[in-house]
Design a protein around this motif. Structure first.
Motif, PDB file in Angstrom:
ATOM      1  N   VAL A   1      26.633  18.806 -13.694  1.00 35.13           N
ATOM      2  CA  VAL A   1      26.856  20.349 -13.675  1.00 35.13           C
ATOM      3  C   VAL A   1      28.254  20.471 -14.278  1.00 35.13           C
ATOM      4  O   VAL A   1      29.100  19.464 -14.064  1.00 35.13           O
ATOM      5  CB  VAL A   1      26.827  20.841 -12.289  1.00 35.13           C
ATOM      6  CG1 VAL A   1      25.663  20.846 -11.762  1.00 35.13           C
ATOM      7  CG2 VAL A   1      27.847  20.247 -11.388  1.00 35.13           C
ATOM      8  N   SER A   2      28.454  21.611 -14.969  1.00 36.22           N
ATOM      9  CA  SER A   2      29.811  21.825 -15.626  1.00 36.22           C
ATOM     10  C   SER A   2      30.943  22.291 -14.411  1.00 36.22           C
ATOM     11  O   SER A   2      30.368  23.051 -13.701  1.00 36.22           O
ATOM     12  CB  SER A   2      29.674  23.040 -16.432  1.00 36.22           C
ATOM     13  OG  SER A   2      30.718  23.470 -16.943  1.00 36.22           O
ATOM     14  N   VAL A   3      32.045  21.682 -14.560  1.00 30.77           N
ATOM     15  CA  VAL A   3      33.248  22.179 -13.710  1.00 30.77           C
ATOM     16  C   VAL A   3      34.396  22.383 -14.610  1.00 30.77           C
ATOM     17  O   VAL A   3      35.325  21.585 -15.079  1.00 30.77           O
ATOM     18  CB  VAL A   3      33.689  20.905 -12.605  1.00 30.77           C
ATOM     19  CG1 VAL A   3      34.824  21.489 -11.844  1.00 30.77           C
ATOM     20  CG2 VAL A   3      32.333  20.637 -11.791  1.00 30.77           C
TER      21      VAL A   3
ATOM     22  N   SER B   1      38.887  27.453 -15.231  1.00 33.45           N
ATOM     23  CA  SER B   1      38.144  28.291 -13.992  1.00 33.45           C
ATOM     24  C   SER B   1      38.680  27.648 -12.722  1.00 33.45           C
ATOM     25  O   SER B   1      38.475  28.524 -11.659  1.00 33.45           O
ATOM     26  CB  SER B   1      36.724  28.641 -14.207  1.00 33.45           C
ATOM     27  OG  SER B   1      36.446  28.715 -15.590  1.00 33.45           O
ATOM     28  N   CYS B   2      38.890  26.354 -12.497  1.00 34.79           N
ATOM     29  CA  CYS B   2      39.127  25.957 -11.096  1.00 34.79           C
ATOM     30  C   CYS B   2      40.516  25.597 -10.844  1.00 34.79           C
ATOM     31  O   CYS B   2      40.933  25.630  -9.709  1.00 34.79           O
ATOM     32  CB  CYS B   2      38.227  24.674 -11.069  1.00 34.79           C
ATOM     33  SG  CYS B   2      36.604  24.674 -11.388  1.00 34.79           S
TER      34      CYS B   2
ATOM     35  N   ILE C   1      47.323  20.687 -11.645  1.00 37.08           N
ATOM     36  CA  ILE C   1      47.336  20.659 -10.159  1.00 37.08           C
ATOM     37  C   ILE C   1      45.908  20.767  -9.742  1.00 37.08           C
ATOM     38  O   ILE C   1      45.353  21.661  -9.872  1.00 37.08           O
ATOM     39  CB  ILE C   1      48.320  21.612  -9.577  1.00 37.08           C
ATOM     40  CG1 ILE C   1      49.757  21.688 -10.038  1.00 37.08           C
ATOM     41  CG2 ILE C   1      48.321  21.709  -8.118  1.00 37.08           C
ATOM     42  CD1 ILE C   1      50.577  22.699 -10.087  1.00 37.08           C
ATOM     43  N   VAL C   2      45.610  19.647  -8.798  1.00 36.02           N
ATOM     44  CA  VAL C   2      44.229  19.746  -8.302  1.00 36.02           C
ATOM     45  C   VAL C   2      44.588  19.597  -6.653  1.00 36.02           C
ATOM     46  O   VAL C   2      44.529  18.714  -6.175  1.00 36.02           O
ATOM     47  CB  VAL C   2      43.184  19.019  -8.482  1.00 36.02           C
ATOM     48  CG1 VAL C   2      41.753  18.842  -8.118  1.00 36.02           C
ATOM     49  CG2 VAL C   2      43.050  18.896 -10.462  1.00 36.02           C
ATOM     50  N   LYS C   3      44.603  20.898  -6.144  1.00 36.31           N
ATOM     51  CA  LYS C   3      44.806  20.945  -4.532  1.00 36.31           C
ATOM     52  C   LYS C   3      43.568  20.629  -3.814  1.00 36.31           C
ATOM     53  O   LYS C   3      43.362  20.003  -2.963  1.00 36.31           O
ATOM     54  CB  LYS C   3      45.416  22.096  -4.273  1.00 36.31           C
ATOM     55  CG  LYS C   3      46.880  21.985  -4.530  1.00 36.31           C
ATOM     56  CD  LYS C   3      47.438  22.865  -3.557  1.00 36.31           C
ATOM     57  CE  LYS C   3      49.114  22.961  -3.466  1.00 36.31           C
ATOM     58  NZ  LYS C   3      49.672  24.414  -3.865  1.00 36.31           N
ATOM     59  N   ASP C   4      42.631  21.228  -4.415  1.00 37.80           N
ATOM     60  CA  ASP C   4      41.384  21.150  -3.791  1.00 37.80           C
ATOM     61  C   ASP C   4      40.087  20.650  -4.598  1.00 37.80           C
ATOM     62  O   ASP C   4      39.647  21.127  -5.499  1.00 37.80           O
ATOM     63  CB  ASP C   4      40.754  22.782  -3.387  1.00 37.80           C
ATOM     64  CG  ASP C   4      39.506  22.597  -2.426  1.00 37.80           C
ATOM     65  OD1 ASP C   4      38.881  21.468  -2.258  1.00 37.80           O
ATOM     66  OD2 ASP C   4      39.128  23.778  -2.171  1.00 37.80           O
TER      67      ASP C   4
ATOM     68  N   ASP D   1      40.631  21.760 -21.770  1.00 33.24           N
ATOM     69  CA  ASP D   1      40.444  23.251 -21.764  1.00 33.24           C
ATOM     70  C   ASP D   1      41.700  23.932 -21.704  1.00 33.24           C
ATOM     71  O   ASP D   1      42.845  23.133 -21.630  1.00 33.24           O
ATOM     72  CB  ASP D   1      39.690  23.472 -20.357  1.00 33.24           C
ATOM     73  CG  ASP D   1      39.058  24.982 -20.152  1.00 33.24           C
ATOM     74  OD1 ASP D   1      38.992  25.563 -21.088  1.00 33.24           O
ATOM     75  OD2 ASP D   1      38.555  25.226 -19.114  1.00 33.24           O
ATOM     76  N   VAL D   2      41.780  25.200 -21.800  1.00 33.05           N
ATOM     77  CA  VAL D   2      42.898  26.037 -21.774  1.00 33.05           C
ATOM     78  C   VAL D   2      43.077  26.247 -20.316  1.00 33.05           C
ATOM     79  O   VAL D   2      42.154  27.018 -19.681  1.00 33.05           O
ATOM     80  CB  VAL D   2      42.901  27.253 -22.477  1.00 33.05           C
ATOM     81  CG1 VAL D   2      44.332  28.115 -22.366  1.00 33.05           C
ATOM     82  CG2 VAL D   2      42.621  26.935 -23.911  1.00 33.05           C
TER      83      VAL D   2
END
Ligand code: IP8
Length: 256
Positions: free
Chosen positions: A97-99, A103-104, A113-116, A135-136
């Protein structure tokens, strides 16, 4: 688990806007399946991202509002590429699946930064492969910025602690010079931070995220005494499969 980045130079023709290498991607997916190894796949943007990103200097962040349509266009184009990659994975029996990072997540002065990461971990835990890509991404200090697949690799390495990190590219490894233009270029089998300082950085195509030297820096970042980090040529049929099976193949290994 092995973390694999399918580079933009392998999944697209980087010199021609939006050219997807369907057959090559399909072959690489089937090599990954044949290896029987647990993997997570990230992919680069290739000509779906770099051509327009470079034309509008998107790597500099917001300079003027004439860049905004290009931000939307590149986000659209890399999602189109991602849909093609995910479709090819599904056709090869990999539930993916695409992440989309843009968008996240956000960035802070160019740093992702990936907090969650709960959704990414939950997907992988269920046996669904989360597919992230270059991605942008909105940036707290620069307005927006380019997040490369290599940055995503660093984040996923932190989350999943893979035993091996593999960058699939269109060259056999890191060379002493650009092998596409210099016949005397020699492959460097093991790269350390010291070796990297002496390597000439060059790129023959439009690339806004640092080319092979940028990739080596990411590789050096990702490796440690328990984790191999390898650059391998995915345009040679069977080479990725051999590497995943633990066989010796021409490649560059990063070591700190
Ligand atoms: O191809 C670059 O990602 P990369 C992303 O992994 C864009 O360097 C949008 C150019």
């Amino acid at each position: 688990m092995i973390l694999i980045k399918l580079g933009g130079s392998v999944i697209t023709d980087k010199s021609r806007y939006k050219t997807f290498n369907k057959e090559q991607v399909s072959r690489l997916c089937s090599e990954i399946v044949q290896s029987g190894r647990g993997t997570i796949i990230v992919h680069g943007a290739g000509s779906y991202g770099h051509v327009i990103a470079k034309r509008y200097s998107l790597q500099k962040g917001l300079v003027d509002f004439s860049q905004i349509p290009a931000v939307a266009q590149v986000q659209y184009d890399v999602r189109e590429l991602n849909a093609l990659v995910v479709k090819t994975l599904l056709e090869n029996g990999i539930p993916a699946v695409s992440v989309p990072p843009g968008s996240c997540f956000v960035m802070e002065n160019g740093k992702l930064i990936v907090k969650d990461n709960e959704a990414i971990r939950a997907l992988a835990h269920m046996g669904v492969m989360p597919i992230l890509f270059g991605d942008v991404v909105m940036d707290r200090s620069k307005g927006f910025g380019i997040c490369s697949g290599d940055q995503i690799m660093e984040v996923l390495t932190d989350i999943f602690k893979p035993e091996r990190v593999v960058f699939v590219s269109d060259v056999d490894g890191l060379y002493t010079a650009d092998p596409k233009t210099n016949p005397d270029a020699e492959i460097i089998e093991t790269v350390t931070p010291e070796v990297l300082k002496s390597v000439h950085s060059s790129s023959t195509v439009d690339d806004v995220t640092g080319g092979v030297v940028g990739k080596m820096l990411s590789m050096l970042e990702a490796c440690d005494e328990n984790r191999d980090c390898v650059l391998v040529n995915g345009t040679v049929p069977g080479r990725l499969l051999s590497l995943l099976k633990g066989e010796e193949v021409p490649c560059t290994i990063a070591r700190r």
